[in-house]
Design an enzyme around this catalytic site. Structure first.
Site, PDB file in Angstrom:
ATOM      1  N   THR A 374     -13.266 -41.240   3.950  1.00 21.69           N
ATOM      2  CA  THR A 374     -14.232 -41.889   3.098  1.00 21.69           C
ATOM      3  C   THR A 374     -14.324 -40.969   1.899  1.00 21.69           C
ATOM      4  OG1 THR A 374     -15.271 -42.702   5.101  1.00 21.69           O
ATOM      5  CG2 THR A 374     -16.695 -42.514   3.179  1.00 21.69           C
ATOM      6  N   SER A 445     -21.939 -48.546   9.964  1.00 22.36           N
ATOM      7  CA  SER A 445     -21.347 -47.424   9.228  1.00 22.36           C
ATOM      8  C   SER A 445     -22.154 -46.152   9.446  1.00 22.36           C
ATOM      9  CB  SER A 445     -21.333 -47.760   7.735  1.00 22.36           C
ATOM     10  OG  SER A 445     -20.952 -46.637   6.972  1.00 22.36           O
ATOM     11  N   SER A 446     -21.518 -45.022   9.126  1.00 26.65           N
ATOM     12  CA  SER A 446     -22.235 -43.737   9.136  1.00 26.65           C
ATOM     13  C   SER A 446     -22.452 -43.203   7.722  1.00 26.65           C
ATOM     14  CB  SER A 446     -21.422 -42.696   9.909  1.00 26.65           C
ATOM     15  OG  SER A 446     -21.249 -43.100  11.237  1.00 26.65           O
TER      16      SER A 446
HETATM   17  N1  GLY Z   1     -15.699 -45.747   8.010  1.00 26.93           N
HETATM   18  C1  GLY Z   1     -16.647 -44.754   8.091  1.00 26.93           C
HETATM   19  C2  GLY Z   1     -18.043 -45.255   8.112  1.00 26.93           C
HETATM   20  O1  GLY Z   1     -18.336 -46.262   7.514  1.00 26.93           O
HETATM   21  O2  GLY Z   1     -18.862 -44.656   8.738  1.00 26.93           O
END
Ligand code: GLY
Length: 565
Positions: A374, A445-446
């Protein structure tokens, strides 16, 4: 040492320059505006827009498109993400442009006849691709709050893709790794190659003509340049030809959503972050409340007590995350007010024993997934508007596939859904309902783009990549600044740990936690595992008394950097 005339002139010039922009090894200072991203070319694109009179939204849009060109590992138009926006009036809003499951998706779409995940299909191959949201999100944010014309913001990226930019060592190494890794998983065979058919070498110019054409279409037609017309047609054709299920209807129906931020406080500061479908903001605020309750400022940084308290807060927040959180449009009864309250923090630490580790009960939950590729950037402008933007392809270079006619890579974000309904394991795979696949649902998501404000002004703008570690990386950095009064560069570089409920262990950055502390923690029942690095933070702080922005990019970012004016 005596200074000669030239040295005196040089010193004079740098003193003069301090009023506009100045950089030390670790920090960059500016009075009027700043962008800190994972790629300095993209940061400069954003600052150029600010200098032309653009606001923070304009600069963020331009930077996001530039990162698609210069940082394709995670910068994207084929993925999705979140914006947190604080305006100069002290008002905060967010934009959710998280990918959605296609209309043809189902909760069991990744399973074989034995109920097991088939060929890693939630992360590999085109079934893993969620309907991209980035262009819709940037467009919506710009329509609502931008100042300069859209076309001016996409233009620098069209040029960067068409004319090319100098290949860096970091990008070259990734290009070799990606091109060599597995021919059956080829990311656009010629993606990283020049006209001679070789991978473009460091110092040479890398051009992306197909991407330039796609970006030109977006420059001309805005959102419709991606979700309608020949780009949408090519996405559908490519999906059909290669086993994907995304159609033109999916693209046409995709909408970004403006949502209320989640808000918390810590010792008089206001913390704004991303609400669901990100779990980041809720978990961050829950943990900050626990730290306020524990009076963490009185606990020595990096001590045994510090690591124990921080890890126990993480354990609890990740259990709650897995049990309760998912797409708010599908989970109408999430107990957000409770999770975010100070009263809840009091009860959550009731069973905390300062002498021994709690147990992660496998009957409870912990989210196993979340790619680490990310990217985050932070933007501030001369009027005090601030943007915290995190967006992603999920894994590094997403699904590692894309149409060579379009020149960009698709995400593999479907891997962020719970893949096997009802199956929760001690290794951390979970099967709880809130985050099962459903048509048009957003996967949990994180990502934790965050803005801390003091008296309505930005105080800290921060975020990071790192899958599940994002939440804890941002949490500890906010804590470092607010509770331990660290400078932004030191807060970013300081030792980080990660605990996510299941598996029940503390990851720690190797060489940054003393053997004595590790031994003491192990005696308390914690299990510790070293890791090389946690997070790639991009942060800005604002000193209202000096009217000065200070920016720093994580030293683990090879091409990242702060630019200001
Ligand atoms: N793909 C990482 C997140 O959205 O947490």
């Amino acid at each position: 040492m005596k200074t000669n005339f030239i040295q005196k002139v040089a010193i004079g010039c740098s003193v003069l320059l301090l009023f506009f922009v100045s950089t030390t090894q670790a920090q960059t200072y500016a009075e009027n505006g700043m962008v800190v991203s994972d790629n300095v070319i993209a940061s400069q694109v954003g600052v150029d827009i600010l200098k032309k009179g653009g606001n923070a939204i304009d600069a963020a849009v331009a930077t996001a498109f530039a990162l698609e060109v210069t940082h394709p590992e995670a910068g994207n138009i084929g993925g999705g993400g979140f914006i947190v926006y604080l305006n100069s009036e002290g008002e905060v809003t967010t934009f959710d442009f998280r990918e959605k499951a296609p209309l043809a998706a189902s909760p069991t779409m990744f399973l074989d006849e034995n109920g097991k995940i088939k060929n890693n299909s939630n992360h590999q191959g085109l079934l893993a691709v969620g309907v991209p949201g980035t262009v819709a999100g940037l467009y919506q944010a710009h329509q609502k709050y931008g100042k300069l014309p859209w076309a001016d913001l996409v233009k620098p990226s069209v040029e960067l893709a068409k004319e090319g930019f100098t290949m860096s060592y970091g990008l070259y190494n990734a290009a070799v790794r990606m091109t060599d890794r597995d021919p059956s998983e080829d990311i656009m065979k010629n993606y990283f190659r020049g006209e001679n058919g070789q991978i473009v070498k460091p110092g040479e110019t890398w051009k992306q003509p197909a991407l330039a054409k796609t970006l030109k279409e977006i420059q001309k037609h805005g959102r419709d340049g991606f979700y309608k017309g020949w780009v949408a047609q090519e996405i559908e054709d490519y999906m059909k030809a290669n086993g994907g299920i995304i159609t033109k209807e999916d693209l046409e129906k995709y909408e970004a959503v403006e949502r209320e931020p989640v808000k918390g406080t810590f010792n008089g500061y206001d913390i704004y972050s991303m609400p669901p479908p990100s779990s980041g903001g809720v978990a961050l605020i829950e943990m900050m409340n626990l730290m306020e309750e524990a009076n963490i400022s009185e606990v020595e940084f990096n001590s045994t007590a510090y690591v124990h308290l921080v890890a126990e807060a993480m354990r609890r927040a990740f259990a709650d995350r897995a049990e309760f959180l998912g797409d708010p449009d599908f989970n109408l009864d999430m107990p957000l007010d409770r999770l975010l309250s100070k009263e809840f923090a009091k009860t959550r630490f009731e069973n905390l024993d300062m002498t021994k580790a709690s147990i992660s009960d496998p009957a409870q939950f912990g989210h196993p997934y979340g790619g680490d590729n990310t990217t985050h950037f932070s933007v501030v402008d001369k009027d005090g508007n601030a943007i915290s933007l995190t967006y992603t392809l999920e894994n590094s270079y997403g699904v590692k596939m894309g149409s060579s006619k379009l020149g960009f890579i698709f995400n593999n974000e479907m891997g962020d859904f719970n893949p096997v309904p009802g199956e929760t394991t001690t290794t951390g795979q979970i099967g709880s309902d809130p985050n099962l696949v459903a048509p048009e649902k957003r996967m949990l998501s994180s990502m934790t783009p965050t803005i801390v404000a003091k008296d309505g002004k930005p105080y800290l703008v921060i975020g990071s990549p790192g899958g599940r570690t994002i939440i804890n990386t941002v949490f500890q950095t906010v804590l470092n600044v607010l509770a331990y009064d660290m400078r932004i560069d030191r807060a970013i570089e300081a030792m980080k740990i990660h605990h996510q409920w299941l598996p029940d262990r503390i990851l720690y950055e190797v060489n940054l936690l003393s053997p004595d502390t590790r031994e003491a923690l192990e005696k308390m029942g914690h299990s510790l595992t070293p890791t090389t690095n946690i997070g790639v933070l991009m942060g800005i702080t604002y000193d209202a008394s000096k009217k000065l922005y200070t920016g720093a990019s994580d030293s683990s970012s090879e091409d990242g950097g702060a630019r200001g004016y």
